[in-house]
Scaffold this motif. Sequence first.
Motif, PDB file in Angstrom:
ATOM      1  N   ASP A 278      -9.478  -3.304  -4.571  1.00 35.64           N
ATOM      2  CA  ASP A 278      -8.591  -2.142  -4.485  1.00 35.64           C
ATOM      3  C   ASP A 278      -7.978  -1.810  -5.847  1.00 35.64           C
ATOM      4  OD1 ASP A 278      -9.144  -2.214  -1.813  1.00 35.64           O
ATOM      5  OD2 ASP A 278      -7.236  -3.140  -1.230  1.00 35.64           O
ATOM      6  N   ASN A 279      -7.682  -0.528  -6.033  1.00 32.65           N
ATOM      7  CA  ASN A 279      -6.892  -0.045  -7.171  1.00 32.65           C
ATOM      8  C   ASN A 279      -7.548  -0.280  -8.538  1.00 32.65           C
ATOM      9  OD1 ASN A 279      -4.722   0.638  -5.359  1.00 32.65           O
ATOM     10  ND2 ASN A 279      -4.203  -1.548  -5.317  1.00 32.65           N
ATOM     11  N   HIS A 280      -8.874  -0.381  -8.549  1.00 29.68           N
ATOM     12  CA  HIS A 280      -9.573  -0.503  -9.830  1.00 29.68           C
ATOM     13  C   HIS A 280     -10.062   0.854 -10.328  1.00 29.68           C
ATOM     14  CE1 HIS A 280      -9.757  -4.882 -10.322  1.00 29.68           C
ATOM     15  NE2 HIS A 280      -9.799  -4.932  -9.003  1.00 29.68           N
ATOM     16  N   LEU A 281     -10.689   1.590  -9.414  1.00 31.85           N
ATOM     17  CA  LEU A 281     -11.250   2.892  -9.756  1.00 31.85           C
ATOM     18  C   LEU A 281     -10.785   3.918  -8.724  1.00 31.85           C
ATOM     19  CD1 LEU A 281     -14.906   1.701 -10.467  1.00 31.85           C
ATOM     20  CD2 LEU A 281     -13.181   2.270 -12.186  1.00 31.85           C
ATOM     21  N   LYS A 282     -10.819   5.171  -9.117  1.00 30.12           N
ATOM     22  CA  LYS A 282     -10.395   6.223  -8.193  1.00 30.12           C
ATOM     23  C   LYS A 282     -11.335   6.316  -7.004  1.00 30.12           C
ATOM     24  CE  LYS A 282      -9.471  11.183  -7.872  1.00 30.12           C
ATOM     25  NZ  LYS A 282      -9.494  12.475  -8.584  1.00 30.12           N
ATOM     26  N   ASP A 283     -12.633   6.277  -7.250  1.00 30.41           N
ATOM     27  CA  ASP A 283     -13.625   6.383  -6.190  1.00 30.41           C
ATOM     28  C   ASP A 283     -14.513   5.150  -6.203  1.00 30.41           C
ATOM     29  OD1 ASP A 283     -12.872   9.065  -5.392  1.00 30.41           O
ATOM     30  OD2 ASP A 283     -13.787   9.719  -7.280  1.00 30.41           O
ATOM     31  N   ASP A 284     -15.125   4.869  -5.041  1.00 29.07           N
ATOM     32  CA  ASP A 284     -16.050   3.746  -4.964  1.00 29.07           C
ATOM     33  C   ASP A 284     -17.325   4.059  -5.742  1.00 29.07           C
ATOM     34  OD1 ASP A 284     -14.705   1.790  -3.627  1.00 29.07           O
ATOM     35  OD2 ASP A 284     -15.307   2.456  -1.633  1.00 29.07           O
TER      36      ASP A 284
END
Length: 376
Positions: free
Chosen positions: A340-346
């Motif tokens: 979670d909370n690494h990138l805006k989108d998967d």
Amino acid sequence: MPQWQEERPDEDFFRILDPDGEVVKDPPEISDDTLLGMYRTMVLSREFDEKTLHMQRRGEVSIIARATGEEAVSCGSAAALKEGDWCFPSYRQTPAGLYWGVRMDRAVAALMGAEPETIDEHLPVDEEPPVTFTPIYVPLAVNVTNAVGSAMTDRFRGDNNVTMSYIGDGSTSQGDFHEALNFAGVFDAPSVTVCQNNQWAISVPAHRQTAAETFAQKAVAHGIPHERVDGNDILAVFEKSREAVRRARQGDGPTFIEAVTYRMVEHNTADEESVYRDEDERVYWEDKDPIDRFETYLLREGLLDERDPEDIRETVREDIQEAVNRAREVPVSEPETMFDNHLKDDTWKREHQRAELRAELDGRNPFTDFTGEGLE
């Protein structure tokens, strides 16, 4: 002669207490309460390291990086800060946080895998520490860049605060370090950067990180004042840090401090230091232990009596155990929250990693039983 003896750091640095605890320069004016507070913090940090090491060996904690042997650097420097200041630690500044009241139970819960929101729910903070500590930085040198930015924010707001950050000797090879010092020098940021030169960047010795005679002199290229201190002498670290903090607070810009110390243990618990270090080197530095040195001084000054050191150790061990017991009551977060909370989108790569983790948690071999079928 072993290579480490040929290339060990010289003692061309500022020192107040020699390794035997003898005064070689006039000590700074420090209240008795502050001196005893620094001593207790160093002992607390050492015992905290031991406790978390045992937890790591039992599998309660995945990995830790101990401050053993380096306590004087972050404790002595952080003690020079004041209420409202900021601290941007790396992963070996436990004493700095403990000095200013960062809670051990919350720190242990984080080491055990609890999310910040879960920690806040089960171990709420009634009162924030007087000095604000950012989360521990693992990416090398990024905290120094961010610290300079934080310092400039306070300056633009008219807040008379100082920001302190820490970096290891090996991390001075990172571009972020030089960008941060250059920016701080050009714009007179109210910042203090402390280089914790513990002689080793994991398995690479300090002399392989720079051809310069000292790390302190790296500040010359960026036009900022620099100091080189005995990092195992807490009084020396405190004195030069206090001067740097005062300079920054009165608008005279940043300072870079090299504190010469030694990592007496592994880089972290995923490391085996005996592969690359000579045992005689560790023994040589054990004689310079910062806690023993400071304790000898305090005993001689009458601020401690013979029974106090062991009494203090017993008390902090009880405090640590109580903190650990509270931390064990905090639910561990679900493993998938690491994504979670690494990138805006998967991304496809992240979804693939998430699916591999699910396979492993389900008891399947992620390498032989997982094909990635169904992923977009």
